[in-house]
Design an enzyme around this catalytic site. Structure first.
Site, mmCIF file in Angstrom:
data_model
loop_
_atom_site.group_PDB
_atom_site.id
_atom_site.type_symbol
_atom_site.label_atom_id
_atom_site.label_comp_id
_atom_site.label_asym_id
_atom_site.label_seq_id
_atom_site.Cartn_x
_atom_site.Cartn_y
_atom_site.Cartn_z
ATOM 1 N N TYR A 135 -26.906 6.262 -22.481
ATOM 2 C CA TYR A 135 -26.844 4.846 -22.079
ATOM 3 C C TYR A 135 -28.175 4.124 -22.250
ATOM 4 C CZ TYR A 135 -22.107 5.636 -20.487
ATOM 5 O OH TYR A 135 -20.775 5.924 -20.465
ATOM 6 N N ASN A 141 -14.295 4.722 -14.828
ATOM 7 C CA ASN A 141 -13.104 4.233 -15.532
ATOM 8 C C ASN A 141 -11.964 4.054 -14.543
ATOM 9 O OD1 ASN A 141 -14.267 4.192 -18.069
ATOM 10 N ND2 ASN A 141 -13.435 6.169 -18.706
ATOM 11 N N HIS A 192 -16.376 -0.015 -25.130
ATOM 12 C CA HIS A 192 -16.296 -0.961 -24.003
ATOM 13 C C HIS A 192 -16.837 -2.340 -24.381
ATOM 14 C CE1 HIS A 192 -15.288 2.131 -20.909
ATOM 15 N NE2 HIS A 192 -15.961 2.924 -21.731
HETATM 16 FE FE1 HDE Z 1 -19.521 5.626 -21.673
HETATM 17 N N1 HDE Z 1 -20.753 4.600 -22.923
HETATM 18 N N2 HDE Z 1 -19.960 7.321 -22.658
HETATM 19 N N3 HDE Z 1 -18.197 6.673 -20.530
HETATM 20 N N4 HDE Z 1 -19.060 3.976 -20.700
HETATM 21 C C1 HDE Z 1 -21.003 3.279 -22.868
HETATM 22 O O1 HDE Z 1 -23.125 2.301 -22.986
HETATM 23 C C2 HDE Z 1 -20.962 7.490 -23.549
HETATM 24 C C3 HDE Z 1 -17.993 8.017 -20.550
HETATM 25 C C4 HDE Z 1 -18.263 3.850 -19.601
HETATM 26 O O2 HDE Z 1 -19.394 -2.328 -18.802
HETATM 27 C C5 HDE Z 1 -22.110 2.850 -23.790
HETATM 28 O O3 HDE Z 1 -23.936 0.274 -22.391
HETATM 29 C C6 HDE Z 1 -21.077 8.872 -23.932
HETATM 30 C C7 HDE Z 1 -17.295 8.450 -19.372
HETATM 31 C C8 HDE Z 1 -18.162 2.472 -19.203
HETATM 32 O O4 HDE Z 1 -21.306 -2.145 -19.873
HETATM 33 C C9 HDE Z 1 -22.571 4.171 -24.418
HETATM 34 C C10 HDE Z 1 -20.112 9.525 -23.234
HETATM 35 C C11 HDE Z 1 -17.083 7.316 -18.650
HETATM 36 C C12 HDE Z 1 -18.953 1.774 -20.116
HETATM 37 C C13 HDE Z 1 -21.645 5.163 -23.769
HETATM 38 C C14 HDE Z 1 -19.424 8.573 -22.437
HETATM 39 C C15 HDE Z 1 -17.643 6.221 -19.376
HETATM 40 C C16 HDE Z 1 -19.498 2.734 -21.026
HETATM 41 C C17 HDE Z 1 -21.771 1.746 -24.737
HETATM 42 C C18 HDE Z 1 -19.793 11.004 -23.300
HETATM 43 C C19 HDE Z 1 -16.347 7.174 -17.323
HETATM 44 C C20 HDE Z 1 -19.150 0.281 -20.169
HETATM 45 C C21 HDE Z 1 -22.428 0.511 -24.183
HETATM 46 C C22 HDE Z 1 -20.867 11.824 -22.868
HETATM 47 C C23 HDE Z 1 -16.936 7.947 -16.235
HETATM 48 C C24 HDE Z 1 -20.227 -0.176 -19.251
HETATM 49 C C25 HDE Z 1 -23.230 0.963 -23.096
HETATM 50 C C26 HDE Z 1 -20.319 -1.673 -19.313
HETATM 51 C C27 HDE Z 1 -20.368 2.409 -22.060
HETATM 52 C C28 HDE Z 1 -21.731 6.468 -24.039
HETATM 53 C C29 HDE Z 1 -18.340 8.922 -21.614
HETATM 54 C C30 HDE Z 1 -17.562 4.882 -18.891
HETATM 55 C C31 HDE Z 1 -22.564 4.238 -25.928
HETATM 56 C C32 HDE Z 1 -22.081 9.428 -24.906
HETATM 57 C C33 HDE Z 1 -16.923 9.884 -19.004
HETATM 58 C C34 HDE Z 1 -17.363 1.915 -18.037
HETATM 59 O O5 HDE Z 1 -23.879 4.470 -24.055
#
Ligand code: HDE
Length: 710
Positions: free
Chosen positions: A361, A147, A74
């Protein structure tokens, strides 16, 4: 008249600028007044630069460190401020203040993003879009980090690094950028069939939205709502865009990425600046705890949605985005969303993906923002006061007072004291857990094909065609035959005809069977239980909400209308159409052979929005060509205008022409179809043109449109 208006505006801008910068002297970061920021300190006019130059060193050192690590996923995003208002009290489900008080206006900050590309990647990549909302509630900050698709690729957080490594540029050559169309992604996908549901959504038009303002948002996981009596209900969160859900086609997306890689970012910014505030309704699907096991799928499995046909979405509030950030870095880049940020009245479930996110996160903010004090950055601060005994750390911004930094204490008067329930203290939902500690996947998560098949069945023919085209494109970009064949078999588990169609495009047959086990972990211990998907079931023929054909088609607000003009165009035609379009809040843009101004046949100058050489048809939603012989004579001499019209027709958009405007149409592919097409209007009524734009596209034209020369 238009010229006069423009120069008045310039004068006002200048006045405002002088007011804003009045009395602000340039200083160093220590407040020292600076009188030269152009020359370094030297030994003589041409002499070497002196190490003593602290002004140079401060400026350069700060610059050298301007970048922070971009988000690992993202990275590419755009944000905006706004507010949330509750329209329906849901006290019976949740005690959260934000869900109980219809008089509250809760401030929000929203960040939309793509997932795979780097920070500078183009907006129209085929990808999932992030839809992260930070609610600054009076009881604490609540982050709904979702999402634009209601399901995720994987069921357990443990697989996230594998998923992301497979989609990111391949590590040896760092290719391709912001694209899933490559071998490593499909190698992983075809061996991890739980990904298939989210994957087919990515093959659909949802992955190439027309605008952030025209996409849905989903919390994905099943959460819990907790009421005053401590009763829990399962809940799924939905954002429904007031403008409806609309997309572009892949061919357009490819062109937009070249013509304006900031297409979505610009669109969001411009709409807010124009006072056309983006809006979404917040909806919930509520399932009583007693119904936890009532469905064919597991509510804890994030690769499954609850069809709206089974549990309707109840609309409970509205979010409006009404303010652009002052500074991209300070706000949009530094904002830190954490799914773990919740407030009393909302709680988690045991969804194993959500559980992993609760760790990830906070951890990622430490490396991205560099300090455990990231919550002190203005965009991340809660609206209420913060009191605790956490101290120090890199970049501490607060100056905590007093002698004590521990609890319990007597020297600090026992403060900060612990909150009582009556004061709104948070307590976790007391879920009964009585289980063995095991590393395995629940059998109830093993259905990988039923919901992708439901999704595909629910689409209209034109949407199905887009899915087939997308698969053919993506797999066509893979080099390894065995990966493509395996994918074809996997697709055949969703729909045999779809797999056959894609296979024809690839020049491959769909295999009848593949090696078992399907999701094979090569080298796994013999005792490791591999997850085997079961055959697709059909527990619901169609869910209307999954197709974009049933969205809203009642507004042309913020739609970009290109008006093709040159000197001498009919002022009367133009003003009539412009008035009708602007009444509906569309954005009317003059596209002329040159920049500056164009003069109409009533001798009035009009500001040109774009010279034809600087713009492309794909950036607009519709075209209008007013009459005026001398204007048309000029337009006919610029070949790109014909390309504009042919492309607009090809992508099934509305076209209108009045009087001599028709002569330009007659020089294009559209000539033959102008009298029979439902979205081409020659000397028609503005109202009909407006209705056709509101329909977004005339998909009935698809067969003819595919014959337009590119
Ligand atoms: Fe994320 N995800 N994600 N994700 N995600 C990040 O956190 C992660 C997942 C989502 O505009 C990171 O600050 C793991 C689902 C959005 O700043 C990180 C898993 C959904 C955003 C991270 C998921 C998301 C992130 C990278 C599996 C939808 C952007 C930067 C367990 C429900 C937020 C940050 C923004 C961002 C990890 C799965 C949505 C690396 C480990 C499911 C919208 O922490």
């Amino acid at each position: 008249m238009a010229k006069k208006k423009e120069s008045n505006q310039k004068k006002e801008d200048l006045k405002q600028f002088e007011k804003d910068s009045n009395g602000k002297v340039m200083t160093t970061n220590q407040g020292l007044k600076v009188n030269d920021t152009n020359n370094s300190l030297k030994a003589g006019e041409r002499g070497s630069t002196l190490l003593e130059d602290f002004l140079l060193r401060e400026k350069i050192t700060h610059f050298d460190h301007e970048r922070i690590p971009e988000r690992i996923v993202h990275a590419r995003g755009s944000g905006a401020h706004g507010y949330f208002e509750l329209t329906k009290n849901i006290k019976k489900y949740s005690k959260a203040g934000i869900f109980n008080d219809t008089n509250r206006k809760t401030p929000v900050f929203v960040r939309f993003s793509t997932v795979a590309g780097s920070k500078g990647s183009p907006d129209l990549a085929r990808d999932v879009r992030g839809f992260a909302v930070k609610f600054y509630t009076q009881e604490g900050t609540w982050d709904l980090v979702g999402n634009n698709m209601p399901i995720f690729f994987i069921q357990d957080a443990m697989k996230f690094p594998d998923l992301i490594h497979s989609v990111k540029p391949e590590p040896n050559k760092e290719i391709p950028q912001a694209a899933s169309a490559h071998d490593t992604f499909y190698d992983f996908i075809s061996r991890t069939t739980e990904t298939l549901h989210n994957q087919i959504w990515v093959m659909s038009d949802r992955a190439i939205p027309r605008s952030f303002r025209m996409m849905e948002g989903f919390g994905i996981h099943t959460f819990r709502l907790i009421n005053e009596k401590n009763e829990a209900h399962f809940v799924k969160f939905h954002w429904k865009p007031v403008l409806g859900v609309h997309s572009v086609t892949w061919d357009e997306a490819v062109k937009i990425n070249g013509a304006d890689p900031d297409f979505h970012r610009r669109d969001l910014w411009d709409a807010i600046e124009a006072g056309q505030y983006p809006e979404w309704e917040l909806g919930i699907q509520v399932v009583p705890e007693k119904d936890e096991h009532k469905y064919e799928f597991d509510l804890l499995d994030p690769t499954k949605l609850i069809p709206e046909e089974m549990v309707p979405v109840e609309i409970i509030g509205k979010m409006t985005l009404n303010r652009n950030p002052e500074n991209f870095f300070a706000e949009t880049e530094q904002v830190a969303f954490l799914p773990g940020h919740i407030v009393p009245g909302i709680d988690f479930t045991n969804d194993p993906l959500l559980q992993g996110r609760l760790f990830s996160y906070r951890d990622t903010q430490l490396s991205r923002l560099g300090s455990p004090n990231f919550h002190q950055i203005p965009i991340n601060r809660p609206v209420g006061e913060v009191h605790n005994n956490q101290r120090d750390g890199h970049m501490q911004m607060d100056i905590p007072k007093g002698q004590t930094a521990y609890f319990p204490n007597s020297l600090g008067g026992g403060c900060p004291h612990l909150a009582k329930m009556a004061e709104g203290a948070f307590t976790s939902y007391e879920e009964r857990i009585d289980a063995k500690k095991i590393r395995t996947r629940s059998e109830s998560f093993n259905d990988h094909f039923s919901q992708p098949a439901l999704f595909y069945r629910s689409l209209e023919d034109w949407e199905k065609q887009h899915v087939a085209d997308a698969y053919t494109f993506e797999l066509g970009k893979c080099n390894h035959k065995h990966i493509k064949e395996r994918m074809l078999w996997v697709i055949s588990q969703i729909d045999k005809k779809l797999a056959k169609k894609v296979g024809e495009g690839l020049g491959l047959n769909v295999p009848k069977a593949i090696d078992k086990p399907i999701n094979q972990a090569i080298g796994a211990d013999a005792n490791t239980k591999e997850q085997q998907p079961s055959k697709a079931k059909n527990y619901l023929e169609k869910d209307k909400a999954l197709s974009q054909a049933h969205t809203k088609f009642d507004s042309i607000a913020t739609r970009q209308i290109a008006v093709l003009v040159a000197d001498g165009f009919s002022g009367k035609d133009y003003e009539t159409m412009k008035k009708a379009l602007e009444k509906e809040n569309a954005m009317v843009k003059l596209v002329a052979p040159h920049g500056g101004t164009v003069t109409c046949d009533q001798d009035m100058d009009h500001e040109v929005d774009a010279a034809i050489m600087t713009t492309e048809s794909v950036l607009f939603d519709a075209i209008y060509i007013p009459g005026g012989k001398s204007s048309l004579d000029k337009l006919l001499n610029v070949p790109k205008y014909k390309v504009f019209i042919n492309e607009t027709f090809k992508y099934c958009k509305a076209i209108a022409a009045d009087n001599e405007g028709e002569t330009l149409i007659d020089e294009t592919f559209v000539k033959e179809y102008k009298n029979d097409d439902d979205a081409v209007f020659i000397n028609g009524k503005p109202k009909d043109f407006i209705d056709a734009i509101a329909k977004h596209r005339n998909w009935d034209r698809m067969d003819v449109a595919s014959k337009v020369p590119a």
